[in-house]
Design an enzyme around this catalytic site. Structure first.
Site, PDB file in Angstrom:
ATOM      1  N   GLU A 148       3.642 -25.639   9.378  1.00 32.46           N
ATOM      2  CA  GLU A 148       3.687 -25.989  10.609  1.00 32.46           C
ATOM      3  C   GLU A 148       2.677 -26.049  11.508  1.00 32.46           C
ATOM      4  O   GLU A 148       2.578 -25.367  12.683  1.00 32.46           O
ATOM      5  CB  GLU A 148       4.858 -25.573  11.114  1.00 32.46           C
ATOM      6  CG  GLU A 148       6.039 -25.437  11.025  1.00 32.46           C
ATOM      7  CD  GLU A 148       7.840 -25.788  11.136  1.00 32.46           C
ATOM      8  OE1 GLU A 148       7.559 -26.223  12.406  1.00 32.46           O
ATOM      9  OE2 GLU A 148       8.790 -25.923  10.630  1.00 32.46           O
ATOM     10  N   GLN A 166       0.888  -0.935   0.317  1.00 31.94           N
ATOM     11  CA  GLN A 166      -0.479  -0.052  -0.466  1.00 31.94           C
ATOM     12  C   GLN A 166       0.934   1.380   0.015  1.00 31.94           C
ATOM     13  O   GLN A 166       0.562   2.010  -0.871  1.00 31.94           O
ATOM     14  CB  GLN A 166      -1.014  -0.066   1.386  1.00 31.94           C
ATOM     15  CG  GLN A 166      -1.816   1.434   1.592  1.00 31.94           C
ATOM     16  CD  GLN A 166      -3.233   1.011   0.113  1.00 31.94           C
ATOM     17  OE1 GLN A 166      -3.092  -0.270  -0.047  1.00 31.94           O
ATOM     18  NE2 GLN A 166      -4.184   1.482   0.323  1.00 31.94           N
TER      19      GLN A 166
HETATM   20  C1  LIG Z   1       4.502 -24.562   0.318  1.00 32.07           C
HETATM   21  C2  LIG Z   1       4.279 -25.668   1.348  1.00 32.07           C
HETATM   22  C3  LIG Z   1       5.734 -26.244   2.256  1.00 32.07           C
HETATM   23  C4  LIG Z   1       4.550 -27.303   3.387  1.00 32.07           C
HETATM   24  N1  LIG Z   1       5.871 -28.449   4.399  1.00 32.07           N
HETATM   25  C5  LIG Z   1       5.458 -29.306   4.369  1.00 32.07           C
HETATM   26  C6  LIG Z   1       7.028 -29.785   4.671  1.00 32.07           C
HETATM   27  O1  LIG Z   1       8.256 -30.099   4.844  1.00 32.07           O
HETATM   28  N2  LIG Z   1       6.673 -30.684   5.421  1.00 32.07           N
HETATM   29  C7  LIG Z   1       4.983 -31.719   5.833  1.00 32.07           C
HETATM   30  O2  LIG Z   1       4.580 -32.098   6.411  1.00 32.07           O
HETATM   31  N3  LIG Z   1       4.099 -30.333   5.821  1.00 32.07           N
HETATM   32  C8  LIG Z   1       4.266 -29.244   5.061  1.00 32.07           C
HETATM   33  N4  LIG Z   1       2.967 -28.185   4.734  1.00 32.07           N
HETATM   34  C9  LIG Z   1       1.916 -29.013   4.562  1.00 32.07           C
HETATM   35  C10 LIG Z   1       1.493 -27.370   5.641  1.00 32.07           C
HETATM   36  O3  LIG Z   1       1.970 -28.278   7.123  1.00 32.07           O
HETATM   37  C11 LIG Z   1      -0.621 -28.387   5.605  1.00 32.07           C
HETATM   38  O4  LIG Z   1      -0.471 -27.776   4.488  1.00 32.07           O
HETATM   39  C12 LIG Z   1      -0.855 -27.773   6.439  1.00 32.07           C
HETATM   40  O5  LIG Z   1      -0.353 -28.155   7.935  1.00 32.07           O
HETATM   41  C13 LIG Z   1      -2.607 -27.594   6.444  1.00 32.07           C
HETATM   42  O6  LIG Z   1      -2.980 -28.598   6.093  1.00 32.07           O
HETATM   43  P1  LIG Z   1      -3.917 -29.240   4.428  1.00 32.07           P
HETATM   44  O7  LIG Z   1      -3.071 -28.420   3.699  1.00 32.07           O
HETATM   45  O8  LIG Z   1      -4.159 -30.270   4.097  1.00 32.07           O
HETATM   46  O9  LIG Z   1      -5.092 -28.363   4.861  1.00 32.07           O
HETATM   47  P2  LIG Z   1      -6.664 -28.174   5.952  1.00 32.07           P
HETATM   48  O10 LIG Z   1      -6.495 -29.446   6.868  1.00 32.07           O
HETATM   49  O11 LIG Z   1      -7.531 -29.330   4.543  1.00 32.07           O
HETATM   50  O12 LIG Z   1      -7.155 -27.265   5.900  1.00 32.07           O
HETATM   51  C14 LIG Z   1      -8.276 -26.645   5.258  1.00 32.07           C
HETATM   52  C15 LIG Z   1      -8.975 -25.403   6.273  1.00 32.07           C
HETATM   53  O13 LIG Z   1      -9.320 -26.358   7.640  1.00 32.07           O
HETATM   54  C16 LIG Z   1      -8.785 -25.544   8.847  1.00 32.07           C
HETATM   55  N5  LIG Z   1      -9.403 -26.341   9.960  1.00 32.07           N
HETATM   56  C17 LIG Z   1      -8.425 -27.836   9.392  1.00 32.07           C
HETATM   57  N6  LIG Z   1      -9.821 -28.392  10.980  1.00 32.07           N
HETATM   58  C18 LIG Z   1      -9.360 -27.790  11.474  1.00 32.07           C
HETATM   59  C19 LIG Z   1     -10.603 -27.377  12.619  1.00 32.07           C
HETATM   60  N7  LIG Z   1     -10.327 -28.543  13.278  1.00 32.07           N
HETATM   61  N8  LIG Z   1     -10.564 -26.401  13.004  1.00 32.07           N
HETATM   62  C20 LIG Z   1     -10.679 -25.170  12.343  1.00 32.07           C
HETATM   63  N9  LIG Z   1      -9.953 -24.544  10.939  1.00 32.07           N
HETATM   64  C21 LIG Z   1      -9.547 -26.159  10.372  1.00 32.07           C
HETATM   65  C22 LIG Z   1      -7.296 -25.142   8.120  1.00 32.07           C
HETATM   66  O14 LIG Z   1      -6.897 -24.204   9.145  1.00 32.07           O
HETATM   67  C23 LIG Z   1      -7.152 -24.593   6.945  1.00 32.07           C
HETATM   68  O15 LIG Z   1      -7.568 -23.501   6.678  1.00 32.07           O
HETATM   69  C24 LIG Z   1       3.560 -27.196   4.047  1.00 32.07           C
HETATM   70  C25 LIG Z   1       1.992 -27.123   3.195  1.00 32.07           C
HETATM   71  C26 LIG Z   1       2.904 -26.304   1.600  1.00 32.07           C
HETATM   72  C27 LIG Z   1       1.658 -25.220   1.503  1.00 32.07           C
END
Ligand SMILES: Cc1cc2nc3c(=O)[nH]c(=O)nc-3n(C[C@H](O)[C@H](O)[C@H](O)COP(=O)(O)OP(=O)(O)OC[C@H]3O[C@@H](n4cnc5c(N)ncnc54)[C@H](O)[C@@H]3O)c2cc1C
Length: 368
Positions: A353, A326
């Site tokens: 994480e 901004q």
């Molecule tokens: C660029 C990148 C690097 C990564 N690096 C690693 C890595 O090195 N190692 C590894 O193991 N993982 C890694 N991850 C995975 C990352 O930790 C997950 O993407 C993250 O934990 C969310 O899981 P998901 O994407 O399946 O989302 P989901 O669990 O499907 O969540 C979708 C939405 O629902 C919400 N949600 C889910 N459950 C609840 C609840 N009980 N209450 C309220 N809201 C909820 C979440 O907050 C989110 O907004 C990485 C991800 C990315 C994008």
């Protein structure tokens, strides 16, 4: 002294490549080379394994200063800690010697493989299996979103050893890139941290010696969660660095940019924005450093404090980088200036994480 050293290195050797690394979505090899040459690629490794033995606060400062110029590059020291901490916390002495020594030397990087396509926030719902076969375990499954996958030599992999026990039936293993049956998906096409490769890891009948298990059978999920208590603070540090980089850039820009016949920094509306940005960053910094001290001491309230630092600092990073865009007006919205990259990079700190919703669940379960 540490901050001065890492800032000088980051500005001289990492910052000049940050825009190209983002634009070309390529691994920041220059950053890895510079960090290894200065022994700053995995500062948390204890001296007994050839590391520099930096404490949690020093590690945070290294990550913060690298992130200030290039968030993708800051994932080198951050993920080296994330991937290897399970071994440091729970591994046998033999595992520590075998895997920490090459990490400390800069001969190998370490990744952390917890998430799966259908098990993100609900990580205990993982499907990857490890089945005992004599003196070996055989691993099968798909890990998703693994940072530095393909670049790292070593992987801490969480897998189900007893499907009847959910989180208590999960064990942790060290898997090597060169193990038969390990392969990687194509790099994800991401919004930000484009220089940090994120790929799937495929485990197809990967047969590894049973002594590659980290800790006892069934303790892998507990080790994975304990690791995150410590490493969420490194994500807070990354967020803090990104925010500081955006503020520093915007602070310079508003002195130069003139509208209505004077620098825009002379307008109180602009000054108030800068004051709020600096105030929020300082609050995030204090929370992060306090959490780092707790991590080092192993305080009882570390779980709350680590989640609070990560959640707060990442929200601050998103707000501050958006404000920095901004402050640069239309120029801020273009790739000719670094703040739009910082805004895109900041977003991931609210997601990985554990999303910030998950951090709030963790905090609510561990209220002080
Ligand atoms: C660029 C990148 C690097 C990564 N690096 C690693 C890595 O090195 N190692 C590894 O193991 N993982 C890694 N991850 C995975 C990352 O930790 C997950 O993407 C993250 O934990 C969310 O899981 P998901 O994407 O399946 O989302 P989901 O669990 O499907 O969540 C979708 C939405 O629902 C919400 N949600 C889910 N459950 C609840 C609840 N009980 N209450 C309220 N809201 C909820 C979440 O907050 C989110 O907004 C990485 C991800 C990315 C994008």
């Amino acid at each position: 002294m540490l901050r001065d050293a890492i800032r000088a290195l980051a500005e001289a050797k990492i910052a000049p490549h940050a825009a190209a690394v983002d634009e070309e979505a390529r691994f920041p090899q220059e950053a890895l080379d510079a960090l290894v040459a200065a022994d700053l690629h995995a500062v948390h490794v204890p001296e007994s394994y050839g590391g520099t033995g930096a404490d949690a606060l020093a590690t945070v400062i290294v990550i913060e200063e690298v992130a200030r110029v290039c968030a993708s590059s800051s994932l080198i020291p951050a993920v080296n800690k994330l991937g290897s901490l399970p071994v440091i916390l729970s591994g046998s002495e033999d595992l520590k010697k075998k895997y920490m020594t090459p990490l400390a030397k800069g001969d190998a990087m370490f990744s952390y493989a917890l998430s799966e396509p259908d098990a993100g926030s609900d990580a205990a719902g993982m499907k990857t299996r490890a089945v005992r076969d004599g003196d070996f375990y055989v691993l099968n499954g798909v890990k998703r979103w693994i940072t530095n996958a393909g670049e790292s030599e070593y992987y801490t992999v969480m897998a189900v050893t007893d499907p009847t026990k959910r989180s208590k039936g999960i064990s942790a293993f060290v898997v090597e890139k060169s193990d038969d049956g390990v392969s990687f998906g194509a790099p994800e096409r991401k919004l930000g941290i484009k220089g940090s490769p994120t790929r799937e890891v495929y485990l197809d009948n990967v047969r590894i010696p049973a002594d590659r298990m980290i800790g006892e059978e069934g303790t892998g999920f507990a080790t994975a969660m304990k690791t995150l208590d410590h490493t969420r603070i490194t994500i807070a540090a990354q967020a803090l660095g990104i925010a500081q980089g955006a503020l520093d850039y915007a602070k310079g820009y508003v002195q130069e940019r003139k509208q209505f016949g004077k620098p825009i920094a002379d307008f109180q509306g602009i000054q108030f924005m800068l004051a709020d940005m600096a105030m929020k960053i300082e609050a995030a910094r204090q929370l992060t450093y306090a959490a780092a001290a707790k991590s080092e001491r192993g305080d009882k309230d570390l779980t709350f404090q680590g989640a609070a630092a990560k959640c707060f600092a990442s929200d601050v990073a998103m707000e501050v980088t958006t404000d920095a865009v901004q402050l640069l007006g239309g120029y801020g919205y273009t790739r000719d200036y670094p703040v739009e990259r910082m805004m895109r990079d900041a977003k991931i700190t609210q997601i990985y994480e554990g999303t910030n919703q998950v951090q709030r669940i963790v905090m609510a379960r561990n209220l002080p």
